[in-house]
Each structure stands twice: as C-alpha cells, then as structure tokens.
Design an enzyme around this catalytic site. Structure first.
Site, PDB file in Angstrom:
ATOM      1  N   SER A 156      -2.312  -8.037   3.305  1.00 18.77           N
ATOM      2  CA  SER A 156      -2.907  -7.889   4.641  1.00 18.77           C
ATOM      3  C   SER A 156      -3.284  -9.255   5.203  1.00 18.77           C
ATOM      4  CB  SER A 156      -4.166  -7.014   4.569  1.00 18.77           C
ATOM      5  OG  SER A 156      -3.874  -5.799   3.929  1.00 18.77           O
TER       6      SER A 156
ATOM      7  N   HIS B 168       0.842  -1.207   0.000  1.00 16.71           N
ATOM      8  CA  HIS B 168       0.000   0.000   0.000  1.00 16.71           C
ATOM      9  C   HIS B 168       0.878   1.258   0.000  1.00 16.71           C
ATOM     10  CE1 HIS B 168      -2.680  -2.950   2.279  1.00 16.71           C
ATOM     11  NE2 HIS B 168      -3.417  -2.634   1.234  1.00 16.71           N
TER      12      HIS B 168
ATOM     13  N   LYS C 148       3.536  -9.146  -0.395  1.00 17.01           N
ATOM     14  CA  LYS C 148       2.941  -8.556   0.812  1.00 17.01           C
ATOM     15  C   LYS C 148       1.429  -8.549   0.663  1.00 17.01           C
ATOM     16  CE  LYS C 148       6.792  -6.222   2.499  1.00 17.01           C
ATOM     17  NZ  LYS C 148       7.246  -6.015   3.866  1.00 17.01           N
TER      18      LYS C 148
HETATM   19  P1  AMP Z   1      -6.232  -4.101  -0.589  1.00 16.08           P
HETATM   20  O1  AMP Z   1      -6.129  -3.292   0.657  1.00 16.08           O
HETATM   21  O2  AMP Z   1      -5.746  -5.502  -0.460  1.00 16.08           O
HETATM   22  O3  AMP Z   1      -7.583  -3.992  -1.251  1.00 16.08           O
HETATM   23  O4  AMP Z   1      -5.216  -3.433  -1.608  1.00 16.08           O
HETATM   24  C1  AMP Z   1      -5.287  -2.071  -1.909  1.00 16.08           C
HETATM   25  C2  AMP Z   1      -4.362  -1.787  -3.060  1.00 16.08           C
HETATM   26  O5  AMP Z   1      -3.033  -2.152  -2.704  1.00 16.08           O
HETATM   27  C3  AMP Z   1      -4.700  -2.586  -4.328  1.00 16.08           C
HETATM   28  O6  AMP Z   1      -4.513  -1.758  -5.470  1.00 16.08           O
HETATM   29  C4  AMP Z   1      -3.703  -3.701  -4.281  1.00 16.08           C
HETATM   30  O7  AMP Z   1      -3.411  -4.256  -5.545  1.00 16.08           O
HETATM   31  C5  AMP Z   1      -2.504  -3.006  -3.700  1.00 16.08           C
HETATM   32  N1  AMP Z   1      -1.577  -3.980  -3.129  1.00 16.08           N
HETATM   33  C6  AMP Z   1      -1.856  -4.935  -2.211  1.00 16.08           C
HETATM   34  N2  AMP Z   1      -0.761  -5.682  -1.954  1.00 16.08           N
HETATM   35  C7  AMP Z   1       0.231  -5.195  -2.740  1.00 16.08           C
HETATM   36  C8  AMP Z   1       1.598  -5.536  -2.936  1.00 16.08           C
HETATM   37  N3  AMP Z   1       2.174  -6.530  -2.282  1.00 16.08           N
HETATM   38  N4  AMP Z   1       2.320  -4.804  -3.817  1.00 16.08           N
HETATM   39  C9  AMP Z   1       1.743  -3.764  -4.483  1.00 16.08           C
HETATM   40  N5  AMP Z   1       0.461  -3.393  -4.342  1.00 16.08           N
HETATM   41  C10 AMP Z   1      -0.291  -4.091  -3.480  1.00 16.08           C
END
Ligand code: AMP
Length: 293
Positions: free
Chosen positions: A192, A43, A190
């Site tokens: 959550s 993030h 990475k």
């Molecule tokens: P999320 O909170 O999982 O919905 O992710 C929010 C944003 O962060 C989305 O655009 C995801 O693709 C991005 N994201 C999550 N994990 C990663 C990661 N390891 N590397 C890059 N972007 C990420």
C-alpha cells in the site's frame, strides 16, 4: 453454503462477534484476512487463499495506531474506503469488518501484549513496540471474529512468526496460514505504501528484489556460505544501486524462529531488507532451504 452471498459490511465489534458466532454454530469454517486497507493484489491473494480453504471470508480494514511509532506514517498511510469495499466485494469477501477507532479502542487499553521473542531483529529492532501493537490488535481481532484460519502474507515474514508464537502461547485454536509475496511485474513487492514513492524512487525500488534473488542464488551455488558474508555482499550491492533509498537493515536469519545461524546457513533461511524512502519505508525478503552438501 449458499452459492453467492452479497458482501455485508459490519462496523461494530458486537455485531461482528454475533455474526461469526452464529455462522460457526451453523457449521461454517471462518477464514480471516486482517488488513490496513488500500487493497492491492497482495491482499487479494490472501482473500483467494482464504476462499479456497474456508467457507466464509471476513476481511478487516483498520489502520491500527498502536503499531505506528512516533514520527511514523500513521497520518500519511493511504486510505480509500470505497475502493476497498468495491475490491473486497468483487473478490468474494463475505464480510467486510470496518470498525471505527472508538469501536476498537473505546478507552485507552489497560492491558496490552508485549512480544519478547524475535523482536530484537529486523523491523522489531528498527520499530520498537511495533510488534506489541500488531500482536495486541490481532489478538483483539481474533477475539471478535473467532476465525478457524487466519491468512498472513510472507511479505511481513516477522509478523507471521510473531503471530504464530502468540497463537501458541495463548492456546488459540486458529490455524495461521502464510501466503507467498505478490510482486509487480518488475519484481517490486506490492505494498500500500508504494503509492508514496516518487517516480525516481519507484524506478529504483525493484533493485531490492533483484538483489535478494541474486543473493539467494549465490547461497544456493555455495558462493556465499554465511549470514555475515551475505549481509555484507547485499549491503555493498544495494549501496551502489540505490541513489534515493537508504538501507535500514539487511539481515539473514533462520526462519521462522528468527535466530542467527551459528556459522554457515542451516535449513530454512530468510534474507530480509528494509529501505527508507522519503515518504515510504519498504520491506522485502526471500526465503530458501539451504540443503547441506
Ligand atoms: P497490510 O494491509 O499491509 O497490513 O497487510 C495486510 C496483509 O496483507 C498482511 O498479512 C500482509 O503481509 C499481506 N500483504 C501485504 N502485501 C503483500 C504482498 N505483496 N504479498 C502478499 N501478502 C501481502
């Protein structure tokens, strides 16, 4: 733009909308990072990129029930508002948009989006309705925040593809910027959800990326020349390496259109994997441009 402004938190859609409208009128370019919180370096890399490319960065934190299917981990999804707010402020987010459920869904939605293309594969096939929920919430957030650019991680490559099509279909004037996957030092992407892995699961999970990398190398060395061959090879490799994880899918497609290559690899390709663990489903992928020889 002023040198350094303190991060502000906004909780209502109306206030958020007014704030960005007034900043846009003053000529600032708004960058937007949509998240479900429990922030990690993936993030934070989106925030960094947004800071490089825009004047003001808005980050939303909202765990969207619409994109979770029945029996999925909506309840188990990790949440920590204080930690998220601290990290966001430390990394230069200007506005943290943290709406309540009632703010985002004051009444049941009477109109929602249905995604028709590119959802019969990968997570779309395993999680029916997931991308309808994603597209619907992202369109709502785009309408509230009206960003100039929105930053999405390639970890969710299918999401990048779906959101880009939505932007095209609805003539939204928003640039979608894909950002590379950030990984742990042992290669695990990475996420959550990684906190919901047991110790044993966490130890074997890096095998997923290890296998992705090897498969890509095989394609580039022309040892593997078709999607089917690669899928079978990866399934076999992972089958022997994973004792806890159960493969949900292994799929090779063209990117970003997410169509199946005819016989051999063609141009920009993606190899994507999903693996089920007891309390977490992990996804990862690798892309490459297959140069014809
Ligand atoms: P999320 O909170 O999982 O919905 O992710 C929010 C944003 O962060 C989305 O655009 C995801 O693709 C991005 N994201 C999550 N994990 C990663 C990661 N390891 N590397 C890059 N972007 C990420």
């Amino acid at each position: 733009m002023e040198d350094k402004i303190e991060m502000i938190e906004i909780n209502t859609t109306q206030q958020m909308n007014q704030w960005t409208q007034s900043k846009k009128q003053e000529g600032y370019k708004i960058g937007f990072v949509a998240t479900m919180g429990f922030l990690h370096e993936g993030h934070l890399s989106l925030i960094e990129r947004a800071k490089e490319e825009t004047d003001i960065v808005v980050m939303s934190v909202f765990v969207n029930p619409l994109q979770f299917g029945e029996g999925e981990d909506f309840e188990e999804y990790p949440r920590d508002k204080q930690r998220d707010a601290t990290l966001a402020a430390e990394h230069g987010v200007d506005v943290l948009f943290y709406p309540t459920m009632d703010e985002m869904y004051p009444s049941p939605m009477s109109v929602t989006l249905t995604v028709h293309h590119g959802v019969d594969v990968l997570c779309g096939a395993s999680r029916p309705g997931h991308f309808d929920g994603v597209a619907t919430i992202v369109l709502k957030l785009f309408q509230i925040i009206k960003p100039d650019k929105a930053f999405f991680g390639m970890k969710d490559a299918q999401q990048v593809s779906v959101i880009q099509r939505m932007v095209d279909d609805f003539h939204l004037k928003i640039d979608i910027v894909p950002v590379d996957i950030i990984r742990e030092s042992d290669g695990l992407a990475k996420s959550s959800r990684n906190v919901n892995l047991s110790e044993v699961e966490r130890d074997e999970a890096p095998k997923i990326y290890e296998t992705l990398k090897k498969a890509k190398q095989q394609a580039q060395d022309n040892q593997i020349t078709s999607a089917l061959e690669m899928e079978l090879w990866v399934e076999k490799q992972l089958g022997t390496k994973l004792s806890k994880g159960k493969i949900d899918y292994v799929q090779v497609l063209r990117f970003p259109d997410l169509t199946e290559p005819t016989t051999t690899f063609e141009g920009e390709m993606i190899l994507a994997i999903a693996v089920h663990y007891d309390h977490a489903r992990l996804i990862d992928n690798i892309t490459w441009n297959q140069v014809e020889i």
